[in-house]
Design a protein around this motif. Structure first.
Motif, PDB file in Angstrom:
ATOM      1  N   ASN A 210      -1.798  47.803 -18.006  1.00  0.00           N
ATOM      2  CA  ASN A 210      -0.922  47.588 -17.211  1.00  0.00           C
ATOM      3  C   ASN A 210      -0.797  48.599 -15.898  1.00  0.00           C
ATOM      4  OD1 ASN A 210       0.260  45.192 -18.294  1.00  0.00           O
ATOM      5  ND2 ASN A 210       1.285  46.315 -19.812  1.00  0.00           N
ATOM      6  N   THR A 211      -0.773  48.133 -14.758  1.00  0.00           N
ATOM      7  CA  THR A 211      -0.635  49.125 -13.562  1.00  0.00           C
ATOM      8  C   THR A 211       0.583  48.905 -13.112  1.00  0.00           C
ATOM      9  OG1 THR A 211      -3.103  48.986 -13.021  1.00  0.00           O
ATOM     10  CG2 THR A 211      -1.597  49.699 -11.152  1.00  0.00           C
ATOM     11  N   PHE A 212       1.414  50.034 -12.863  1.00  0.00           N
ATOM     12  CA  PHE A 212       2.858  49.912 -12.101  1.00  0.00           C
ATOM     13  C   PHE A 212       2.452  50.392 -10.673  1.00  0.00           C
ATOM     14  CE2 PHE A 212       3.444  49.770 -16.918  1.00  0.00           C
ATOM     15  CZ  PHE A 212       4.335  48.898 -17.109  1.00  0.00           C
ATOM     16  N   TYR A 213       3.124  50.053  -9.904  1.00  0.00           N
ATOM     17  CA  TYR A 213       3.123  50.355  -8.447  1.00  0.00           C
ATOM     18  C   TYR A 213       4.192  49.861  -7.534  1.00  0.00           C
ATOM     19  CZ  TYR A 213       1.233  45.757  -7.034  1.00  0.00           C
ATOM     20  OH  TYR A 213       0.997  44.364  -6.873  1.00  0.00           O
ATOM     21  N   LEU A 214       4.393  50.774  -6.258  1.00  0.00           N
ATOM     22  CA  LEU A 214       5.529  50.102  -5.628  1.00  0.00           C
ATOM     23  C   LEU A 214       4.857  49.319  -4.386  1.00  0.00           C
ATOM     24  CD1 LEU A 214       8.142  50.570  -4.524  1.00  0.00           C
ATOM     25  CD2 LEU A 214       7.721  52.418  -3.280  1.00  0.00           C
ATOM     26  N   ASN A 215       5.290  48.207  -4.151  1.00  0.00           N
ATOM     27  CA  ASN A 215       5.097  47.358  -3.066  1.00  0.00           C
ATOM     28  C   ASN A 215       5.967  47.785  -2.012  1.00  0.00           C
ATOM     29  OD1 ASN A 215       4.745  45.424  -1.168  1.00  0.00           O
ATOM     30  ND2 ASN A 215       3.970  43.789  -2.491  1.00  0.00           N
ATOM     31  N   ASN A 216       5.287  48.659  -1.006  1.00  0.00           N
ATOM     32  CA  ASN A 216       5.959  48.997   0.116  1.00  0.00           C
ATOM     33  C   ASN A 216       6.549  47.934   1.252  1.00  0.00           C
ATOM     34  OD1 ASN A 216       6.366  52.279  -0.327  1.00  0.00           O
ATOM     35  ND2 ASN A 216       4.204  51.799  -0.714  1.00  0.00           N
ATOM     36  N   THR A 217       5.912  46.775   1.131  1.00  0.00           N
ATOM     37  CA  THR A 217       6.380  45.928   2.168  1.00  0.00           C
ATOM     38  C   THR A 217       7.409  44.945   1.620  1.00  0.00           C
ATOM     39  OG1 THR A 217       3.949  45.652   2.728  1.00  0.00           O
ATOM     40  CG2 THR A 217       5.372  43.701   3.362  1.00  0.00           C
ATOM     41  N   THR A 218       7.263  44.863   0.246  1.00  0.00           N
ATOM     42  CA  THR A 218       8.554  43.892  -0.418  1.00  0.00           C
ATOM     43  C   THR A 218       9.634  44.720  -1.095  1.00  0.00           C
ATOM     44  OG1 THR A 218       7.530  43.538  -2.262  1.00  0.00           O
ATOM     45  CG2 THR A 218       6.972  41.871  -0.577  1.00  0.00           C
ATOM     46  N   HIS A 219       9.476  46.062  -1.168  1.00  0.00           N
ATOM     47  CA  HIS A 219      10.302  46.840  -2.062  1.00  0.00           C
ATOM     48  C   HIS A 219      10.401  46.477  -3.316  1.00  0.00           C
ATOM     49  CE1 HIS A 219      10.514  48.900   1.955  1.00  0.00           C
ATOM     50  NE2 HIS A 219      11.063  47.800   2.427  1.00  0.00           N
ATOM     51  N   GLN A 220       9.199  46.293  -3.968  1.00  0.00           N
ATOM     52  CA  GLN A 220       9.593  45.973  -5.648  1.00  0.00           C
ATOM     53  C   GLN A 220       8.728  46.760  -6.416  1.00  0.00           C
ATOM     54  OE1 GLN A 220       8.198  41.820  -4.847  1.00  0.00           O
ATOM     55  NE2 GLN A 220      10.189  41.185  -5.277  1.00  0.00           N
ATOM     56  N   LEU A 221       9.024  47.122  -7.585  1.00  0.00           N
ATOM     57  CA  LEU A 221       8.345  47.651  -8.504  1.00  0.00           C
ATOM     58  C   LEU A 221       7.513  46.593  -9.275  1.00  0.00           C
ATOM     59  CD1 LEU A 221       7.505  49.822 -10.345  1.00  0.00           C
ATOM     60  CD2 LEU A 221       9.294  49.134 -11.864  1.00  0.00           C
ATOM     61  N   MET A 222       6.082  46.685  -9.084  1.00  0.00           N
ATOM     62  CA  MET A 222       5.434  45.650  -9.490  1.00  0.00           C
ATOM     63  C   MET A 222       4.452  46.055 -10.748  1.00  0.00           C
ATOM     64  SD  MET A 222       5.399  43.382  -7.060  1.00  0.00           S
ATOM     65  CE  MET A 222       3.919  42.447  -7.337  1.00  0.00           C
ATOM     66  N   ARG A 223       4.048  45.006 -11.520  1.00  0.00           N
ATOM     67  CA  ARG A 223       3.113  45.310 -12.607  1.00  0.00           C
ATOM     68  C   ARG A 223       1.751  44.392 -12.661  1.00  0.00           C
ATOM     69  NH1 ARG A 223       5.608  44.287 -18.296  1.00  0.00           N
ATOM     70  NH2 ARG A 223       5.865  42.022 -17.436  1.00  0.00           N
ATOM     71  N   TYR A 224       0.566  44.895 -12.783  1.00  0.00           N
ATOM     72  CA  TYR A 224      -0.470  44.309 -12.618  1.00  0.00           C
ATOM     73  C   TYR A 224      -1.183  44.406 -14.019  1.00  0.00           C
ATOM     74  CZ  TYR A 224      -5.355  43.480 -11.978  1.00  0.00           C
ATOM     75  OH  TYR A 224      -6.766  42.836 -11.763  1.00  0.00           O
ATOM     76  N   ASN A 225      -1.375  43.258 -14.467  1.00  0.00           N
ATOM     77  CA  ASN A 225      -2.009  43.261 -15.963  1.00  0.00           C
ATOM     78  C   ASN A 225      -3.462  43.533 -16.140  1.00  0.00           C
ATOM     79  OD1 ASN A 225      -3.045  40.830 -15.198  1.00  0.00           O
ATOM     80  ND2 ASN A 225      -2.266  39.627 -16.754  1.00  0.00           N
ATOM     81  N   GLY A 226      -4.105  43.843 -15.269  1.00  0.00           N
ATOM     82  CA  GLY A 226      -5.874  44.000 -15.017  1.00  0.00           C
ATOM     83  C   GLY A 226      -6.348  42.771 -15.120  1.00  0.00           C
ATOM     84  N   GLY A 227      -5.872  41.721 -15.013  1.00  0.00           N
ATOM     85  CA  GLY A 227      -6.580  40.490 -14.865  1.00  0.00           C
ATOM     86  C   GLY A 227      -6.197  39.769 -13.547  1.00  0.00           C
ATOM     87  N   ASP A 228      -5.678  38.778 -13.515  1.00  0.00           N
ATOM     88  CA  ASP A 228      -5.322  38.026 -12.258  1.00  0.00           C
ATOM     89  C   ASP A 228      -3.769  38.006 -12.198  1.00  0.00           C
ATOM     90  OD1 ASP A 228      -4.961  36.247 -14.440  1.00  0.00           O
ATOM     91  OD2 ASP A 228      -6.021  34.860 -13.624  1.00  0.00           O
ATOM     92  N   ASN A 229      -2.893  38.639 -12.625  1.00  0.00           N
ATOM     93  CA  ASN A 229      -1.626  38.547 -12.393  1.00  0.00           C
ATOM     94  C   ASN A 229      -0.649  39.764 -12.026  1.00  0.00           C
ATOM     95  OD1 ASN A 229       0.927  37.461 -12.739  1.00  0.00           O
ATOM     96  ND2 ASN A 229       0.774  37.316 -15.144  1.00  0.00           N
ATOM     97  N   ASP A 230      -0.236  39.869 -10.774  1.00  0.00           N
ATOM     98  CA  ASP A 230       0.727  40.591 -10.231  1.00  0.00           C
ATOM     99  C   ASP A 230       2.153  39.999 -10.175  1.00  0.00           C
ATOM    100  OD1 ASP A 230      -0.592  43.292  -8.706  1.00  0.00           O
ATOM    101  OD2 ASP A 230      -1.863  41.508  -8.702  1.00  0.00           O
TER     102      ASP A 230
END
Length: 367
Positions: A210-230
């Motif tokens: 899992n990749t956790f990152y900050l979306n600075n445009t929407t101001h959201q904490l995001m999770r990416y599962n390494g496949g096709d799902n943010d």
């Protein structure tokens, strides 16, 4: 004829104008005092739900990242290769990896982290035939005492995310498209080309990445599962930062087979010249971002990583959330990352910041 004049008793006479003005002033003063007491209560009634919402969002974000950090590096617990993943490759990366928009190995992001571990799974085995760089299928070694699961291959099933790695520091992620039990055969999709041709005996197992990152445009904490799902996890996150601390001594694993070289050893088995650091955080040393991307590089392809990432033993996480309602945010940049319209007083909810540290247990097994 005598006219009689009737006078009202003194107690029944009306109010004078002066008396009316005085009584009105008194009433206004008392009413104003009452409303001055009620107004802060109204402000508190508006701010308290906002504060509670901020605390809930912070709790969700912190607990999610904390739990994943605790699990980071958990490796195989059966088969020929067991132990922490840090003995084979870096399970914590300061960038995004996966099939969609992966970062290059030379990219460091302090608001992004990828955490990898092997879950509690029967799906742990090795390949029984060499796997070339360009491949869409592989043969695996049948596992003993494997529970029956229809025509599935010992827990491997369509759509499962898996990893293949060996003792050279290489790893690759892909997704199972078809698992055939009778033929001990897995079909997969992943990168266009694997980082290397894997020899017989390389480990293949189910993986969570899992990749956790900050979306600075929407101001959201995001999770990416390494496949096709943010997926967005938390709204109104205005700051996210990861800092790394690690072993001052150079890593000793992974060590490739005799005659082979990797980022830590040459073909003669001599260790690479990596710096020994001075501890400045207890027994650990701070690992600046520049150190984690300057090489030498382990692995290959999109799975490359800096050798110093194998040092990581602790991560500090700082997260900042804001009030969703702009009317609750002021203009002081010390209190608000994104300014609002509040002028202060009772309608004033500063940003909420929390910092915590995690020493992933699976990275500290050898300490």
């Amino acid at each position: 004829m005598t006219r009689r004049v009737h006078r009202a008793p003194a107690g029944e006479s009306g109010y004078s104008l002066v008396e009316l003005l005085i009584s009105t002033a008194i009433m206004i003063t008392v009413t104003g005092a009452i409303f001055s007491l009620m107004n802060p209560a109204q402000g508190n009634a508006q701010t308290q739900p906002e504060v509670s919402d901020m605390q809930q969002r912070m709790r969700v974000g912190n607990e999610t990242v904390f739990k994943e950090l605790v699990m980071a590096g958990a490796g195989p617990y059966q088969g020929a290769v067991t132990g922490s993943l840090v003995n084979f490759f870096a399970p914590i990366l300061p960038r995004r990896i996966g099939f969609l928009n992966p970062d290059a190995a030379t990219v460091f992001r302090d608001d992004t982290i990828t955490l990898t571990y092997i879950p509690n799974s029967y799906s742990q085995t090795t390949i029984s035939q060499a796997m070339p760089n360009t491949s869409a299928e592989l043969k695996v070694t049948p596992q003993t005492n494997c529970p029956a699961d229809g025509d599935q291959l010992c827990g491997f099933h369509d759509g499962m995310d898996v990893i293949i790695f060996d003792t050279s520091g290489n790893f690759d992620l892909f997704t199972v498209t078809k698992a055939q039990d009778a033929a001990a055969h897995l079909q997969h999709r992943g990168q266009d080309e694997l980082s290397k041709a894997y020899d017989t005996g390389a480990t293949i197992t189910q993986i969570v990445s899992n990749t956790f990152y900050l979306n600075n445009t929407t101001h959201q904490l995001m999770r990416y599962n390494g496949g096709d799902n943010d997926v967005p996890l938390v709204d109104n996150v205005v700051d996210l930062k990861f800092e790394y601390f690690g072993d001052p001594n150079p890593p000793k694993l992974p060590k490739p087979p005799a005659g082979q070289a990797n980022c830590l050893y040459d073909a003669g088995g001599n260790p690479a010249n990596l710096a020994t650091l001075s501890p400045d955080n207890g027994s650990l040393a701070e690992l600046p971002g520049s150190m984690l991307i300057d090489g030498p590089m382990c692995g290959g392809g999109s799975s490359q990583f800096d050798a110093d990432l194998l040092r990581i033993r602790k991560v500090r996480v700082t997260m900042r959330v804001q009030a969703a309602n702009r009317a609750m945010r002021g203009s002081d940049t010390r209190l608000f990352r994104i300014a609002g319209t509040s002028k202060g007083g009772e309608r004033f909810v500063p940003d909420y910041t929390i910092s915590f540290e995690v020493a992933p247990r699976n990275l500290n097994l050898t300490r």
